[in-house]
Design an enzyme around this catalytic site. Structure first.
Site, mmCIF file in Angstrom:
data_model
loop_
_atom_site.group_PDB
_atom_site.id
_atom_site.type_symbol
_atom_site.label_atom_id
_atom_site.label_comp_id
_atom_site.label_asym_id
_atom_site.label_seq_id
_atom_site.Cartn_x
_atom_site.Cartn_y
_atom_site.Cartn_z
ATOM 1 N N ILE A 1 -1.044 -1.290 2.403
ATOM 2 C CA ILE A 1 0.199 -1.365 1.462
ATOM 3 C C ILE A 1 1.052 -0.241 1.732
ATOM 4 C CG2 ILE A 1 1.059 -2.219 -0.585
ATOM 5 C CD1 ILE A 1 -1.656 -3.312 -1.115
ATOM 6 N N CYS A 2 2.491 -0.429 1.974
ATOM 7 C CA CYS A 2 3.408 0.669 1.750
ATOM 8 C C CYS A 2 4.302 0.639 0.652
ATOM 9 C CB CYS A 2 4.215 0.853 3.206
ATOM 10 S SG CYS A 2 5.424 2.152 3.240
#
Length: 211
Positions: free
Chosen positions: A88-89
């Site tokens: 996840i960013c």
């Protein structure tokens, strides 16, 4: 050392209104507070609507002074989430984390991320190419039609992935739990394990037998 009392309070707080918030947390293996499983309901009005997304959560010993490590278990088509490994960013899971934040806050932020992708800060470049907005779109009708065509492709792919991967976790879950209970496993444990393996009955049985 991990503040277990705080984590327990956070779990209680998160699950207290899960029907309203659409997020919840359970123990990953039924006991260890350092390894949890988060659940996110796909936001209404998005390609993820109707899906149930499972999040692997790992807490380091210095939590809450360090952010939780979160990763999508359920495969999802989204520019800020890796379609390969679920990475996840999101800034609050990195340098913008604060001890004042909670696991519920993080899950709600992930839910908001599903509603509002940020293709200019992608985790998955292929997905971002479909979701991104060309900077000259207001002036170039050709590029506008291209964006609309690409966005529709993005939304269609995201919806297909939701149908394929995010709805199998809840499809027939009660029946699967019932089967495992008939085999002699506790109901709560059976449901929790099924959630951690995205509803895969065979994987759940293997995990229950090995644990």
């Amino acid at each position: 050392m991990l503040d277990k009392s705080r984590v327990q309070r956070e779990l209680m707080d998160c699950n207290r209104d899960k029907e309203i918030s659409g997020v919840s947390i359970s123990l990953h293996d039924g006991a260890d507070l350092t390894h949890l499983c988060g659940t996110i309901a796909g936001p209404v009005g998005t390609p993820y609507e109707g899906g149930t997304f499972l999040i692997d959560i790992q807490l380091l010993s210095d939590y809450p002074f360090e952010p939780p490590k979160m990763q999508f278990v359920t495969r999802v088509w989204h520019p800020n989430i890796s379609s390969q490994n679920g990475a996840i960013c999101l800034d609050i899971l990195k340098d913008q984390w604060s001890p004042a934040l909670t696991l519920k806050t993080a899950l709600l932020s992930l839910q908001a991320l599903l509603s509002a992708p940020a293709p200019d800060d992608p985790q998955d470049a292929v997905v971002a190419q479909q979701a991104s907005l060309h900077p000259f779109l207001p002036f170039l009708s050709f590029h506008l039609s291209l964006y609309i065509r690409d966005y529709r492709k993005f939304a269609g792919t995201a919806r297909h992935w939701t149908e394929t991967f995010a709805k199998t976790a809840t499809l027939g879950i009660d029946e699967k739990v019932h089967k495992l209970v008939e085999m002699g496993f506790p109901q709560d444990l059976a449901r929790t394990v099924l959630e951690t393996v995205n509803g895969d009955e065979n994987a759940a049985l293997e995990k229950l037998c090995s644990g």
